[in-house]
Design a protein around this motif. Structure first.
Motif, PDB file in Angstrom:
ATOM      1  N   ARG A 144      12.530  -2.118  17.782  1.00  0.00           N
ATOM      2  CA  ARG A 144      11.163  -2.609  17.968  1.00  0.00           C
ATOM      3  C   ARG A 144      10.253  -2.246  16.791  1.00  0.00           C
ATOM      4  O   ARG A 144       9.192  -2.829  16.627  1.00  0.00           O
ATOM      5  CB  ARG A 144      10.562  -2.065  19.254  1.00  0.00           C
ATOM      6  N   HIS A 145      10.637  -1.259  16.006  1.00  0.00           N
ATOM      7  CA  HIS A 145       9.773  -0.765  14.933  1.00  0.00           C
ATOM      8  C   HIS A 145      10.282  -1.078  13.532  1.00  0.00           C
ATOM      9  O   HIS A 145       9.525  -0.975  12.566  1.00  0.00           O
ATOM     10  CB  HIS A 145       9.604   0.756  15.069  1.00  0.00           C
ATOM     11  N   ILE A 146      11.526  -1.446  13.389  1.00  0.00           N
ATOM     12  CA  ILE A 146      12.189  -1.515  12.090  1.00  0.00           C
ATOM     13  C   ILE A 146      11.501  -2.433  11.080  1.00  0.00           C
ATOM     14  O   ILE A 146      11.478  -2.146   9.893  1.00  0.00           O
ATOM     15  CB  ILE A 146      13.685  -1.894  12.260  1.00  0.00           C
ATOM     16  N   ALA A 147      10.919  -3.528  11.536  1.00  0.00           N
ATOM     17  CA  ALA A 147      10.312  -4.486  10.601  1.00  0.00           C
ATOM     18  C   ALA A 147       8.804  -4.315  10.454  1.00  0.00           C
ATOM     19  O   ALA A 147       8.162  -5.117   9.767  1.00  0.00           O
ATOM     20  CB  ALA A 147      10.642  -5.911  11.048  1.00  0.00           C
ATOM     21  N   LEU A 148       8.241  -3.286  11.054  1.00  0.00           N
ATOM     22  CA  LEU A 148       6.799  -3.083  10.938  1.00  0.00           C
ATOM     23  C   LEU A 148       6.414  -2.748   9.498  1.00  0.00           C
ATOM     24  O   LEU A 148       7.154  -2.062   8.785  1.00  0.00           O
ATOM     25  CB  LEU A 148       6.335  -1.955  11.859  1.00  0.00           C
ATOM     26  N   PRO A 149       5.241  -3.177   9.068  1.00  0.00           N
ATOM     27  CA  PRO A 149       4.783  -2.914   7.691  1.00  0.00           C
ATOM     28  C   PRO A 149       4.159  -1.523   7.568  1.00  0.00           C
ATOM     29  O   PRO A 149       2.982  -1.368   7.251  1.00  0.00           O
ATOM     30  CB  PRO A 149       3.743  -4.016   7.470  1.00  0.00           C
ATOM     31  N   VAL A 150       4.960  -0.506   7.846  1.00  0.00           N
ATOM     32  CA  VAL A 150       4.449   0.871   7.839  1.00  0.00           C
ATOM     33  C   VAL A 150       5.251   1.716   6.862  1.00  0.00           C
ATOM     34  O   VAL A 150       6.364   1.364   6.477  1.00  0.00           O
ATOM     35  CB  VAL A 150       4.482   1.493   9.256  1.00  0.00           C
ATOM     36  N   ASP A 151       4.651   2.849   6.502  1.00  0.00           N
ATOM     37  CA  ASP A 151       5.308   3.787   5.599  1.00  0.00           C
ATOM     38  C   ASP A 151       4.826   5.202   5.913  1.00  0.00           C
ATOM     39  O   ASP A 151       4.261   5.445   6.984  1.00  0.00           O
ATOM     40  CB  ASP A 151       5.086   3.393   4.136  1.00  0.00           C
ATOM     41  N   ALA A 152       5.024   6.118   4.992  1.00  0.00           N
ATOM     42  CA  ALA A 152       4.700   7.523   5.210  1.00  0.00           C
ATOM     43  C   ALA A 152       3.251   7.734   5.638  1.00  0.00           C
ATOM     44  O   ALA A 152       2.970   8.569   6.511  1.00  0.00           O
ATOM     45  CB  ALA A 152       4.989   8.327   3.940  1.00  0.00           C
ATOM     46  N   GLU A 153       2.340   6.996   5.039  1.00  0.00           N
ATOM     47  CA  GLU A 153       0.918   7.128   5.392  1.00  0.00           C
ATOM     48  C   GLU A 153       0.695   6.856   6.878  1.00  0.00           C
ATOM     49  O   GLU A 153      -0.047   7.576   7.551  1.00  0.00           O
ATOM     50  CB  GLU A 153       0.095   6.157   4.554  1.00  0.00           C
ATOM     51  N   HIS A 154       1.355   5.846   7.402  1.00  0.00           N
ATOM     52  CA  HIS A 154       1.223   5.488   8.817  1.00  0.00           C
ATOM     53  C   HIS A 154       1.845   6.557   9.717  1.00  0.00           C
ATOM     54  O   HIS A 154       1.285   6.899  10.754  1.00  0.00           O
ATOM     55  CB  HIS A 154       1.864   4.127   9.084  1.00  0.00           C
ATOM     56  N   PHE A 155       2.988   7.066   9.309  1.00  0.00           N
ATOM     57  CA  PHE A 155       3.630   8.103  10.113  1.00  0.00           C
ATOM     58  C   PHE A 155       2.822   9.395  10.104  1.00  0.00           C
ATOM     59  O   PHE A 155       2.732  10.088  11.116  1.00  0.00           O
ATOM     60  CB  PHE A 155       5.075   8.329   9.670  1.00  0.00           C
ATOM     61  N   ASP A 156       2.225   9.724   8.981  1.00  0.00           N
ATOM     62  CA  ASP A 156       1.362  10.905   8.924  1.00  0.00           C
ATOM     63  C   ASP A 156       0.179  10.751   9.883  1.00  0.00           C
ATOM     64  O   ASP A 156      -0.182  11.697  10.590  1.00  0.00           O
ATOM     65  CB  ASP A 156       0.859  11.149   7.507  1.00  0.00           C
TER      66      ASP A 156
END
Length: 158
Positions: A81-93
């Motif tokens: 469900r999350h693999i193609a989301l446009p996110v990176d380290a900033e989002h996870f932080d």
């Protein structure tokens, strides 16, 4: 007493000592997503993907119950469900900062530490999975940043 019932009893006692139960999970999930929905970075991503917030919150309560309390109430593939989301380290932080604040606010201290540790593991796993899906393979200690399309050396999510 058989091994299964002994495990269940010991596990229930552990959760009680932590102060972790379904009500605590409900408070955590609802408090966390109330903040996410208002967040300038994460809110638009969630808003673009979630049409039915009641259903999502119910699913997330089952997910966190399974992750934190081993309840077995969630059945799904969250990475897919999350693999193609446009996110990176900033989002996870940011996700972790909001989650940790919600856990600290809504859970007993030991329960908060318990769920935060699990959230950190999940964030590391998801960030790596998303990076690999995007064609990057961060080395240990590196973080995935989309703007450079390559991992950048920083501290890890722990």
């Amino acid at each position: 007493m058989n091994t299964t019932s002994n495990f269940a009893e010991v596990h229930a006692q552990s959760m009680a000592r932590l102060g972790l139960d379904e009500a605590a999970i409900h408070r955590l999930v609802h408090g966390f997503y109330a903040e996410v929905r208002q967040d300038a970075l994460l809110g638009p991503i969630f808003a673009s993907k979630i049409a039915d917030w009641d259903e999502h919150l119910e699913r997330m309560c089952r997910f966190w119950s399974s992750v934190a309390m081993m309840s077995g109430t969630y059945h799904g593939n969250p990475m897919a469900r999350h693999i193609a989301l446009p996110v990176d380290a900033e989002h996870f932080d940011r996700w972790l900062a909001l989650f940790e604040a919600a856990a600290t606010k809504t859970c007993a201290p030991d329960a908060a530490a318990h769920v935060i540790e699990r959230a950190r593991r999940i964030a590391r796993s998801f960030e790596l999975g998303i990076a690999v899906h995007a064609g990057a393979l961060p080395a240990r200690g590196q973080r995935f940043h989309r703007r450079t399309t390559s991992p950048v050396q920083q501290g890890d999510l722990s």
